[in-house]
Structure formats: structure tokens, C-alpha cells
Design an enzyme around this catalytic site. Structure first.
Site, PDB file in Angstrom:
ATOM      1  CE  LYS A   1      -3.542  -2.803   2.096  1.00  0.00           C
ATOM      2  NZ  LYS A   1      -4.760  -2.905   2.893  1.00  0.00           N
TER       3      LYS A   1
ATOM      4  CD  GLU B   1      -6.732  -0.372   1.282  1.00  0.00           C
ATOM      5  OE1 GLU B   1      -5.640  -0.184   0.731  1.00  0.00           O
ATOM      6  OE2 GLU B   1      -6.869  -1.077   2.307  1.00  0.00           O
TER       7      GLU B   1
ATOM      8  N   GLY C   1      -7.088  -4.867   7.478  1.00  0.00           N
ATOM      9  CA  GLY C   1      -6.477  -3.971   8.451  1.00  0.00           C
ATOM     10  C   GLY C   1      -7.195  -3.900   9.783  1.00  0.00           C
TER      11      GLY C   1
ATOM     12  CB  SER D   1      -6.762  -9.493   9.406  1.00  0.00           C
ATOM     13  OG  SER D   1      -7.196  -8.139   9.521  1.00  0.00           O
TER      14      SER D   1
HETATM   15  P1  13P Z   1      -4.132  -6.418   5.836  1.00  0.00           P
HETATM   16  O1  13P Z   1      -3.340  -7.704   5.685  1.00  0.00           O
HETATM   17  O2  13P Z   1      -3.319  -5.312   6.426  1.00  0.00           O
HETATM   18  O3  13P Z   1      -5.432  -6.650   6.506  1.00  0.00           O
HETATM   19  O4  13P Z   1      -4.468  -5.911   4.341  1.00  0.00           O
HETATM   20  C1  13P Z   1      -4.999  -6.802   3.436  1.00  0.00           C
HETATM   21  C2  13P Z   1      -4.992  -6.168   2.085  1.00  0.00           C
HETATM   22  O5  13P Z   1      -5.699  -5.217   1.830  1.00  0.00           O
HETATM   23  C3  13P Z   1      -4.050  -6.702   1.091  1.00  0.00           C
HETATM   24  O6  13P Z   1      -4.325  -6.220  -0.183  1.00  0.00           O
END
Ligand code: 13P
Length: 252
Positions: free
Chosen positions: A14, A101, A174, A213
Site C-alpha cells: 500500500k 481501497e 487492516g 488480516s
Molecule cells: P491487511 O493484511 O493489512 O489486513 O491488508 C490486506 C490487504 O488489503 C491486502 O491487499
């Protein structure tokens, strides 16, 4: 783990990472030993600013580098965007498209994402198409309908090359929350049936990643679910030891 498909563990960094983060990639490369490399593919998707440096560092190693998004056009007046061809030119091999996102924060539609997947193939990249329901959609019992619609409309009708699909429930990203293994099995099983109905034998060989997660502590359990062929990892992928522990969890 489903069938004979070789698992893929992909890290989505990200909007995280500076030049100094090259050390994390170096550690991943160094600790991705032959035993692990024999069993699972690794992909690291840093922000666009680090694509070239990461691709240069990974050259000659088995860790692939990917981008987090691309524009569907080849080139032109699209301020701030990057094309699939630019990503390939930077030395990357894959691109994530349709992350929630991007869908939510940038208003991307299934049609936009479908065009981006086609652009990825045009540039010789592997598209990783993301799908997943929101909390409200799950609570309303719409999970399978939402995910099936996203797969139907975000994944192109013909597959000229490989594609990967990542199921990421929006509410699990997240948050530290994950669906039950039964819920993951239900969604991945439904996606697999949909792909086989649509693409025949080709639908059997599409890798389905779970994301949301994923951590070293839950990776083995999630990766053991039928039709889960790897993971798309956010936060934990920023740490080499955690990312590799998740990859090991993939190996059963
Ligand atoms: P997390 O592993 O931080 O929950 O994020 C998952 C994600 O959006 C991967 O593209």
C-alpha cells in the site's frame, strides 16, 4: 490448500515504504531459502516509487515484484497515473487491480477493473483482481451475490494469459478480523465453481488468494481451506520475518 496449484503469497505494501525499505526486500530474498522457494511463489508489491529499485534488487532471484494499480490506457494525459507498460518497463511482473481501497477511494467500477486486467495482459503482466464484500453487504446476506458479480464483471470474458483472483472481505482488511474458515471455504468454493462454469478447465487453474488480516498466527489455518491457493497480505508483508512466516504457513 486446493489441488495442485502452486501457492502464491503476495505482499501489498500500500502507501508504505521509502528507499530504506529496500532492506526489507533484501531480507525476504535472503531468507527465501530453496526449500520454501520449491513450494511457494512470492510477490512483493511496493509503491510505484520503489518499483524499479525493487525489481533491480530482485533480478536473478525468485521473488517477483508487482505494482498496486495501473491505468488501462497505454499512455496519455492521465496525470498521476501509470500504465501497465510503465510497470513492465520498471521490471515488475504483476499488478494488483480492483483493490477495495481503489474501488471505494477512487470510484473504480468493475468495468474499469476489467479494462485494467486487460491492460496488464497487454503489457505482459499478471493481473491480480481483487473482490470482496463490505460489512453491510455481509450482514445483509449478500456476500456471494456481491463477490460473484465482481468476479463476473471484473475478470475479462476471455483469458489470454494467467490471472489471479484475491478474495478480500473489506471488513477484514487492516482490522485484525477474519472470516471463519467455513466462510472462506464458502466464498472460495463459489468462486471456483463460477470460474469452472465460465472458463472450463482454465477455471481450475486460476489461483484464488485470501486477503484480510493474514498474519503468521492464522496463515496455516486459512491456507488449509479448500480452494485457497495463497494469500494477499497487507500490514504483515512490511516485515520480512512475518511475510516469510506466512509463506511457510502456506506449505501445510
Ligand atoms: P491487511 O493484511 O493489512 O489486513 O491488508 C490486506 C490487504 O488489503 C491486502 O491487499
Amino acid at each position: 490448500m486446493a489441488g495442485n496449484l502452486r501457492p502464491l503469497v503476495a505482499g501489498n505494501w500500500k502507501m508504505n515504504g521509502l528507499k530504506a525499505s529496500t532492506e526489507v526486500l533484501r531480507a525476504i530474498i535472503n531468507d527465501y531459502d530453496a526449500a520454501l522457494a520449491g513450494r511457494v511463489d512470492l510477490l512483493v508489491c511496493p509503491p510505484a516509487t520503489l518499483l524499479t529499485a525493487f525489481a533491480d534488487l530482485a533480478q536473478g532471484h525468485r521473488v517477483a515484484i508487482g505494482a498496486q494499480d495501473c491505468h488501462s490506457e497505454l499512455a496519455g494525459a492521465f496525470t498521476g497515473d501509470i500504465s501497465a507498460e510503465m510497470i513492465a518497463d520498471a521490471g515488475a511482473a504483476a499488478v494488483i487491480v480492483g483493490h477495495s481501497e481503489r474501488r471505494a477511494g477512487h470510484g473504480e467500477s468493475d468495468a474499469d477493473i476489467c479494462a485494467k486486467a486487460k491492460a496488464a495482459w497487454r503489457a505482459g503482466l499478471l493481473p491480480i483482481v481483487c473482490v470482496g464484500e463490505t460489512r453491510a453487504q455481509r450482514d445483509a446476506g449478500q456476500t456471494l451475490a456481491v463477490v460473484e458479480r465482481q468476479v463476473a464483471q471484473s475478470v475479462p470474458d476471455t483469458l489470454p494469459a494467467d490471472v489471479v483472483i484475491a478474495y478480500e472481505p473489506v471488513w477484514a482488511i487492516g482490522t485484525g478480523l477474519t472470516p471463519t474458515t467455513g466462510d472462506v471455504a464458502e466464498v472460495h468454493g463459489a468462486i471456483r465453481r463460477q470460474l469452472v462454469a465460465r472458463y472450463g478447465g482454465q477455471g481450475e487453474s486460476i489461483r484464488l488468494l485470501y486477503g484480510g488480516s493474514v498474519k503468521p498466527s492464522n496463515a496455516a489455518e486459512l491456507m488449509a481451506v479448500e480452494h485457497v491457493n495463497g494469500a494477499l497480505v497487507g500490514g504483515a508483508s512490511l516485515f520480512a520475518a512475518d511475510f516469510l512466516a506466512i509463506a511457510r504457513g502456506c506449505c501445510g
